[in-house]
Design a protein around this motif. Structure first.
Motif, PDB file in Angstrom:
ATOM      1  N   ILE A 145       0.836  -1.204   0.000  1.00 36.09           N
ATOM      2  CA  ILE A 145       0.000   0.000   0.000  1.00 36.09           C
ATOM      3  C   ILE A 145       0.871   1.254   0.000  1.00 36.09           C
ATOM      4  O   ILE A 145       0.632   2.211  -0.755  1.00 36.09           O
ATOM      5  CB  ILE A 145      -0.943   0.000   1.224  1.00 36.09           C
ATOM      6  N   MET A 146       1.900   1.258   0.846  1.00 43.93           N
ATOM      7  CA  MET A 146       2.787   2.416   0.923  1.00 43.93           C
ATOM      8  C   MET A 146       3.552   2.620  -0.390  1.00 43.93           C
ATOM      9  O   MET A 146       3.740   3.763  -0.837  1.00 43.93           O
ATOM     10  CB  MET A 146       3.781   2.257   2.082  1.00 43.93           C
ATOM     11  N   ALA A 147       4.008   1.533  -1.002  1.00 48.58           N
ATOM     12  CA  ALA A 147       4.705   1.635  -2.288  1.00 48.58           C
ATOM     13  C   ALA A 147       3.780   2.210  -3.354  1.00 48.58           C
ATOM     14  O   ALA A 147       4.188   3.056  -4.169  1.00 48.58           O
ATOM     15  CB  ALA A 147       5.232   0.262  -2.714  1.00 48.58           C
ATOM     16  N   ASP A 148       2.531   1.771  -3.349  1.00 44.82           N
ATOM     17  CA  ASP A 148       1.541   2.315  -4.292  1.00 44.82           C
ATOM     18  C   ASP A 148       1.356   3.813  -4.083  1.00 44.82           C
ATOM     19  O   ASP A 148       1.315   4.588  -5.045  1.00 44.82           O
ATOM     20  CB  ASP A 148       0.180   1.623  -4.104  1.00 44.82           C
ATOM     21  N   HIS A 149       1.234   4.218  -2.834  1.00 41.05           N
ATOM     22  CA  HIS A 149       1.042   5.648  -2.539  1.00 41.05           C
ATOM     23  C   HIS A 149       2.165   6.486  -3.138  1.00 41.05           C
ATOM     24  O   HIS A 149       1.914   7.554  -3.723  1.00 41.05           O
ATOM     25  CB  HIS A 149       1.002   5.879  -1.026  1.00 41.05           C
ATOM     26  N   ALA A 150       3.391   6.027  -2.963  1.00 39.68           N
ATOM     27  CA  ALA A 150       4.531   6.779  -3.501  1.00 39.68           C
ATOM     28  C   ALA A 150       4.433   6.904  -5.016  1.00 39.68           C
ATOM     29  O   ALA A 150       4.735   7.962  -5.588  1.00 39.68           O
ATOM     30  CB  ALA A 150       5.840   6.101  -3.096  1.00 39.68           C
ATOM     31  N   LYS A 151       3.982   5.846  -5.668  1.00 37.95           N
ATOM     32  CA  LYS A 151       3.840   5.877  -7.135  1.00 37.95           C
ATOM     33  C   LYS A 151       2.727   6.852  -7.543  1.00 37.95           C
ATOM     34  O   LYS A 151       2.878   7.599  -8.524  1.00 37.95           O
ATOM     35  CB  LYS A 151       3.544   4.468  -7.652  1.00 37.95           C
ATOM     36  N   PHE A 152       1.623   6.852  -6.815  1.00 40.64           N
ATOM     37  CA  PHE A 152       0.529   7.765  -7.149  1.00 40.64           C
ATOM     38  C   PHE A 152       0.970   9.218  -6.966  1.00 40.64           C
ATOM     39  O   PHE A 152       0.681  10.076  -7.814  1.00 40.64           O
ATOM     40  CB  PHE A 152      -0.699   7.489  -6.275  1.00 40.64           C
ATOM     41  N   ILE A 153       1.645   9.495  -5.858  1.00 44.39           N
ATOM     42  CA  ILE A 153       2.121  10.864  -5.608  1.00 44.39           C
ATOM     43  C   ILE A 153       3.065  11.296  -6.719  1.00 44.39           C
ATOM     44  O   ILE A 153       2.973  12.418  -7.241  1.00 44.39           O
ATOM     45  CB  ILE A 153       2.811  10.941  -4.233  1.00 44.39           C
ATOM     46  N   ASN A 154       3.968  10.401  -7.102  1.00 41.96           N
ATOM     47  CA  ASN A 154       4.927  10.689  -8.172  1.00 41.96           C
ATOM     48  C   ASN A 154       4.216  11.102  -9.461  1.00 41.96           C
ATOM     49  O   ASN A 154       4.617  12.060 -10.132  1.00 41.96           O
ATOM     50  CB  ASN A 154       5.794   9.456  -8.411  1.00 41.96           C
ATOM     51  N   HIS A 155       3.138  10.401  -9.809  1.00 43.80           N
ATOM     52  CA  HIS A 155       2.446  10.662 -11.078  1.00 43.80           C
ATOM     53  C   HIS A 155       1.463  11.821 -11.009  1.00 43.80           C
ATOM     54  O   HIS A 155       1.055  12.337 -12.058  1.00 43.80           O
ATOM     55  CB  HIS A 155       1.726   9.393 -11.541  1.00 43.80           C
ATOM     56  N   LEU A 156       1.076  12.228  -9.805  1.00 38.87           N
ATOM     57  CA  LEU A 156       0.103  13.315  -9.675  1.00 38.87           C
ATOM     58  C   LEU A 156       0.750  14.668  -9.379  1.00 38.87           C
ATOM     59  O   LEU A 156       0.094  15.701  -9.465  1.00 38.87           O
ATOM     60  CB  LEU A 156      -0.921  12.979  -8.583  1.00 38.87           C
ATOM     61  N   LEU A 157       2.042  14.657  -9.042  1.00 34.77           N
ATOM     62  CA  LEU A 157       2.776  15.914  -8.903  1.00 34.77           C
ATOM     63  C   LEU A 157       3.058  16.490 -10.287  1.00 34.77           C
ATOM     64  O   LEU A 157       3.239  15.738 -11.259  1.00 34.77           O
ATOM     65  CB  LEU A 157       4.108  15.672  -8.187  1.00 34.77           C
TER      66      LEU A 157
END
Length: 263
Positions: free
Chosen positions: A146-158
């Motif tokens: 879940i935490m790894a996914d969050h980092a990926k989502f943040i990366n793509h939404l910045l």
């Protein structure tokens, strides 16, 4: 059934019902405006879980355990339905039957959280919570992904111009992928891997990384809310992922206490 059953049930339902409610909103915002059936369905689930959240907040530690048992059954049924909705949406996206702004991985991610919530409710109602050594590994395998996914989502939404934050998010994604791989290795080595020293080190290492990610999310949320960085991340989503990291950290803290007391 005991007071502990009531308290743990209410803690889980209060936390996860709010998460499910917000998932409904995020999915709705990601649909195209002409996907009215899906939008209406997301609205319906938002209202269902808002009602569940309010009911859970109205209960107290003194509530009759049988009433909480029955409530958990109702909640579990609602969670099963939102899980099915999320998997349906995922299928529509992957088969290119709908467009929009919901990443397939995000929809899969929120469906995994629904499955986890449903499993927790079943464990509570049947009194079959995992023994400590199994819980340590199972919870980490789930939450590290879940935490790894969050980092990926943040990366793509910045916004791509936020180069420093994008780099930090990418680094967190890599770090948590590695932690997840280590957890999966420990999982596959069970039961031989479930020694006190290994579990102690496992929890300690992950707590450090989760605390760092939580602090990064808190900073990102504050910057987004103050309109000081460029992104397409709603403040509520930033707060949502921060709360999930905080929840995981609380679980890790409880593991540390339990492992220490078992020595």
């Amino acid at each position: 059934m005991t007071d502990e059953f009531v308290d743990r049930s209410l803690e889980e339902v209060r936390f996860w019902s709010r998460i499910m409610k917000e998932h409904s909103l995020f999915l709705k915002l990601g649909f195209n405006c002409d996907d009215t059936k899906l939008i209406n369905e997301a609205d319906r689930f938002y209202n269902i879980f808002e009602d569940i959240e309010n009911r859970a907040l109205a209960f107290t530690s003194d509530t009759d355990p049988q009433q909480i048992y029955d409530f958990n059954q109702v909640v579990s049924n609602a969670v099963s339905h939102i899980w099915a909705f999320k998997r349906h949406v995922l299928g529509l996206i992957i088969q290119c039957k709908i467009l929009g702004n919901n990443f397939p991985l995000l929809v899969d991610h929120v469906s995994r959280e629904a499955a986890y919530f449903r499993k927790r409710l079943k464990q509570l109602n049947t009194g079959t919570l995992d023994p400590l050594p199994d819980a340590v590994i199972n919870e980490n395998v789930f939450f590290l992904r879940i935490m790894a996914d969050h980092a990926k989502f943040i990366n793509h939404l910045l916004d791509p111009s936020e180069r420093k934050l994008v780099e930090q998010a990418r680094d967190f994604s890599h770090d948590f992928d590695q932690l997840l791989f280590q957890a999966q290795d420990l999982d596959s080595m069970r039961p031989q891997s479930q020694t006190q020293p290994l579990l102690d080190q496992f929890v300690d290492q992950n707590r450090v990384s989760v605390r760092q990610l939580r602090d990064f999310k808190k900073t990102a949320h504050d910057l987004i809310e103050a309109c000081r960085i460029k992104s397409i991340i709603p403040p509520l989503l930033a707060d949502h992922v921060f709360r999930e990291a905080s929840h995981f950290l609380e679980i890790l803290d409880s593991f540390e206490i339990a492992l220490t007391s078992s020595k």
